[in-house]
Scaffold this motif. Sequence first.
Motif, short mmCIF file in Angstrom:
data_model
loop_
_atom_site.label_atom_id
_atom_site.label_comp_id
_atom_site.label_asym_id
_atom_site.label_seq_id
_atom_site.Cartn_x
_atom_site.Cartn_y
_atom_site.Cartn_z
N LEU A 208 -10.90 -10.90 19.44
CA LEU A 208 -11.84 -11.60 20.31
C LEU A 208 -11.89 -13.08 19.97
N GLU A 209 -11.95 -13.40 18.69
CA GLU A 209 -11.98 -14.80 18.27
C GLU A 209 -10.74 -15.54 18.76
N GLU A 210 -9.59 -14.88 18.69
CA GLU A 210 -8.34 -15.49 19.16
C GLU A 210 -8.39 -15.74 20.66
N ARG A 211 -8.90 -14.76 21.41
CA ARG A 211 -8.98 -14.90 22.87
C ARG A 211 -9.95 -16.02 23.26
N VAL A 212 -11.06 -16.11 22.57
CA VAL A 212 -12.02 -17.17 22.88
C VAL A 212 -11.42 -18.54 22.60
N ARG A 213 -10.65 -18.65 21.52
CA ARG A 213 -9.99 -19.93 21.24
C ARG A 213 -9.00 -20.30 22.33
N LEU B 273 -9.35 -19.61 25.43
CA LEU B 273 -10.11 -19.99 26.62
C LEU B 273 -10.91 -21.26 26.43
N PHE B 274 -11.47 -21.47 25.24
CA PHE B 274 -12.41 -22.56 25.02
C PHE B 274 -11.89 -23.64 24.08
N GLY B 275 -10.74 -23.45 23.49
CA GLY B 275 -10.20 -24.46 22.58
C GLY B 275 -10.15 -23.95 21.15
N GLN B 276 -9.26 -24.52 20.38
CA GLN B 276 -9.01 -24.03 19.02
C GLN B 276 -10.17 -24.27 18.07
N GLN B 277 -11.11 -25.14 18.46
CA GLN B 277 -12.27 -25.38 17.60
C GLN B 277 -13.36 -24.32 17.77
N ILE C 115 -20.74 -18.88 21.36
CA ILE C 115 -19.51 -19.65 21.13
C ILE C 115 -19.92 -21.03 20.67
N VAL C 116 -19.53 -21.38 19.47
CA VAL C 116 -19.89 -22.66 18.88
C VAL C 116 -18.69 -23.60 18.95
N LEU C 117 -18.88 -24.73 19.64
CA LEU C 117 -17.82 -25.72 19.79
C LEU C 117 -18.09 -26.97 18.96
N ASP C 118 -19.31 -27.14 18.52
CA ASP C 118 -19.69 -28.31 17.74
C ASP C 118 -19.18 -28.15 16.31
#
Length: 364
Positions: free
Chosen positions: A46-51, A53-57, A215-218
């Motif tokens: 899941l973490e890989e899929r979210v990265r 979709l939303f970026g590697q950070q 999902i944390v992008l900061d």
Amino acid sequence: MRTHQLRRDFASDNCAAAHPKVLAALAEVDGGHLPSYGADPYTSLLEERVRELFGQQARTFPVFNGTGANILALQAVTPRWSAVVCADAAHLHTDECGAPEHAGFKLLTLPTTDGRLDATDLADIARDARNRHRAQPGVLSLTQSTELGTSYDPIEVAVLADEAHRLGWKVHVDGARLANAAARLGIGLAEAAAGADVISLGATKNGGMIGEAVIVLDPDADGVGFLQKASTQLPSKTRYVSAQLLALLDGDLWRSNAIQANAMADRLAAGLRGVPGVRVVHPVEANAVFASLPAGVAEQLRATYSFSDWGPGVVRLMTAWDTRPEDVDGLLAAVRTLSPGGVHDSTAPAVQEASSPESAGFLA
């Protein structure tokens, strides 16, 4: 067959069943022993899929529910002395039983006509910055799609995020129905939350059983894993939450589910606009229809259908991933019959079917 399996109500997309592919994913991860508290391989996937979709950070934290997702997300980016700025119609303000305040956040609300904030309103609420006697605006929370069924387009989201960041604030997106907004706009989930520092990603309203994600992008948000545990939002058997989110995100099942829900809202709104005395009061830009019905109609309609009252004379009708055309048409027939002078006209032209291939196979 249990009688509830025959029901299709319009009270909330929370009332809908879990999608068969979500149930299949749960069955797939069941059995045997795997590490707990998110150390399992499905949460890693899941973490890989979210990265992707939303970026590697992007960092991903599966949680139990939407209120918990919002609170954890805000805790991740909100200093203890800060306030959260949101629309007066925001779910955060109207429907979380004081959970933000219980967690220590003061909410500063701005009035809206359609649920959407305007960037020009943010400067006014920031004028008293640095006054130590006042909670300091520190986070802008946007609901996408909004509680009034409208959606921010990518430019609107970017302008709001840019202005918030200019003021030194963080940006939170309450994405309980982010999928519906993205599907309506024909964009990706990340684009629908452009500029966000933290996102509450909904799953339950989009065909999940139970569970959401933060999902944390900061990159400056620290200690989120500790906050997740301290705020009682760390599932011990995380694989079961992660499996649902994976099922929705892989192959874009989230999009086809949202397209179906949105198409049924369009069908419902179009039909209601053709009934004398009925008025659709907000733009239909996701899967919610707000309508003013003739006096007495709502009370009689409630004998057969469930829905929500939303202010004097206005009701909210929600569609979901498993709402069918015949469900909508049945409701429309009832409204026509109950409206003053109304008799169901079986010769009336049917509302145009949704034509997307994703919608056609929504029960698959």
